[in-house]
Structure formats: structure tokens, C-alpha cells
Design an enzyme around this catalytic site. Structure first.
Site, PDB file in Angstrom:
ATOM      1  N   SER A 122       0.841  -1.191   0.000  1.00 44.59           N
ATOM      2  CA  SER A 122       0.000   0.000   0.000  1.00 44.59           C
ATOM      3  C   SER A 122       0.875   1.239   0.000  1.00 44.59           C
ATOM      4  O   SER A 122       2.049   1.185   0.370  1.00 44.59           O
ATOM      5  CB  SER A 122      -0.893   0.017   1.242  1.00 44.59           C
ATOM      6  OG  SER A 122      -0.122   0.289   2.399  1.00 44.59           O
ATOM      7  N   ASP A 123       0.307   2.356  -0.400  1.00 39.24           N
ATOM      8  CA  ASP A 123       0.963   3.630  -0.157  1.00 39.24           C
ATOM      9  C   ASP A 123       0.852   3.920   1.346  1.00 39.24           C
ATOM     10  O   ASP A 123       0.193   3.197   2.092  1.00 39.24           O
ATOM     11  CB  ASP A 123       0.302   4.745  -0.983  1.00 39.24           C
ATOM     12  CG  ASP A 123       1.251   5.897  -1.266  1.00 39.24           C
ATOM     13  OD1 ASP A 123       2.249   6.053  -0.536  1.00 39.24           O
ATOM     14  OD2 ASP A 123       0.992   6.654  -2.225  1.00 39.24           O
TER      15      ASP A 123
END
Length: 226
Positions: free
Chosen positions: A215-216
Site C-alpha cells: 500500500s501507499d
């Protein structure tokens, strides 16, 4: 070898490896001899502790129309990363420059999916030729920064496949990128980090990606969903 090592871990140990520690590191697992790995933001420089070399923005690289230069930039970033003990470079960024108001256009390449795809393959091959993991981002339809955690990008499948995904597909199928980073936004009503079309149908199913999907920062909004 990786599967053999994983088989030795408890569920709790496996879950811990999904997270991070100390800002930009993965967790170590001493029981199987796994060291912690260091990540650094990219894609226009190895952003870590102390001064570093800043490269021209992705838009400038795209303006050259020069895949050979993209390879050299990738190699330079790979060497910089190794010199700074960085294992995973969080770049390149290949989102389409759809609006001039997007605050991260300088990190990305151009408004053209074909040009982006041709440049990103060489860039990734350059980074990974130095033994550093490249991370193509932000997957997908992250074409503006305003309200980025909540904005819902409504895009038809045809537009996704013709405009927004070709550079990601080339990164996976041609450059064999080691890591992909999901974006903050929702795509057609579902956050990218838990989007079945993006992650299961296209990325892992059709393109055969078997690397690290991350994920970011703070972009996992539902642990079970992701």
C-alpha cells in the site's frame, strides 16, 4: 527457498512481516535469518537520511523520448540506492498526467500511455540491474492529489486498459518489476488496496505478477478488505 523459510514461521510472525518499522524498514525475522530491508521514496532521487542526488523530474525525462536515457537514470538511481544501503526504491511513478493541477506530475512521466510504458520498462530494468527492487506506482488512477484518501476515480474498463494501465502492465510483463504500490484513491467505489479488479483480476491474474504488492503510506483503510 522463500517458501521453505515461510513454512517455518508462525501466523503471528507472518502477519508482522506485512507491516513496517522505524519509518522506512520492514521487520527483521531472526529465526530464519531474514534481515530488515530499507525502503526509500523515489522516483526522482533516493530520499533517505542526509543529502542525496536529485534527478530531473519524470516529466523532463518523458520530454526526451529517450528509452536509453531512462535506462541510465534507472541505473544511476540503483547505484545511489546501494550506496545508501537502500534495498527497495519506491519508484518509478507512471500515473497519467491527466490534469496540470496534479501536485505529483513532476514525479510521473507524461499524458501518453505508450510513451510512459516504453520509458518505464528501461527505467525499471536499470534500477533492478543494480540489485535494487523497483516499485511501480501508484496503482491505479491516482491522477490528482486533492482529497486523495477519499476521491473516487470513476473510470470505464476500456479507459483503464487503454490509458491508465498500459504502463503498469508493461512494468510487470516486460520489465518484471519486483514491487507494485497501490494508490490512496478509490477506483469505481472501492479503495485500490482492496480492489479485486486491480489486484486479483488484472495484476495477479492476467499479468501474472508474483512480487510484492504494497500500500501507499496509510492507504490500507480496511485490513480484512486488503
Amino acid at each position: 527457498k522463500a517458501k521453505d523459510l515461510l513454512a517455518k514461521l508462525t501466523l503471528e510472525q507472518k502477519i508482522q512481516l506485512l507491516g513496517g518499522t522505524d519509518g522506512m524498514y520492514t521487520y527483521a525475522e531472526p529465526t530464519i535469518g531474514l534481515p530488515r530491508l530499507k525502503m526509500s521514496d523515489g522516483p526522482v532521487g533516493v530520499r533517505t537520511f542526509g543529502p542525496t542526488t536529485a534527478y530531473p523530474g519524470g516529466a523532463a525525462l518523458a520530454a526526451t523520448w529517450d528509452p536509453t536515457l531512462a535506462r541510465k537514470v534507472g541505473e544511476g538511481l540503483g547505484l545511489d540506492a546501494r550506496a545508501r544501503s537502500v534495498h527497495i526504491l519506491l519508484g518509478p511513478g507512471v500515473n497519467i498526467s491527466r490534469t496540470p493541477l496534479s501536485g505529483r506530475n513532476f514525479e510521473y512521466l507524461s499524458e501518453d500511455p505508450y510513451l510512459n510504458a516504453r520509458l518505464v520498462v528501461n527505467y525499471i530494468e536499470g534500477v533492478q540491474s543494480e540489485g535494487v527492487v523497483a516499485t511501480v506506482k501508484h496503482y491505479a488512477a491516482n491522477n490528482q492529489e486533492y482529497n486523495r484518501h477519499n476521491v473516487d476515480s470513476i473510470v470505464s474498463e476500456r479507459a483503464l486498459r487503454e490509458l491508465y494501465l498500459p504502463a503498469f502492465e508493461a512494468a510487470v510483463k516486460e520489465a518484471h518489476v519486483d514491487a507494485v504500490m497501490n494508490s490512496y484513491n478509490l477506483l469505481n467505489g472501492v479503495h485500490a488496496t482492496q480492489n479485486e479488479f486491480l489486484n486479483l483480476k488484472a495484476l495477479k491474474g492476467e499479468w501474472g505478477f508474483n512480487g510484492v504488492l504494497m500500500s501507499d503510506w496509510d492507504a490500507t483503510y480496511d485490513t480484512v478488505g486488503a
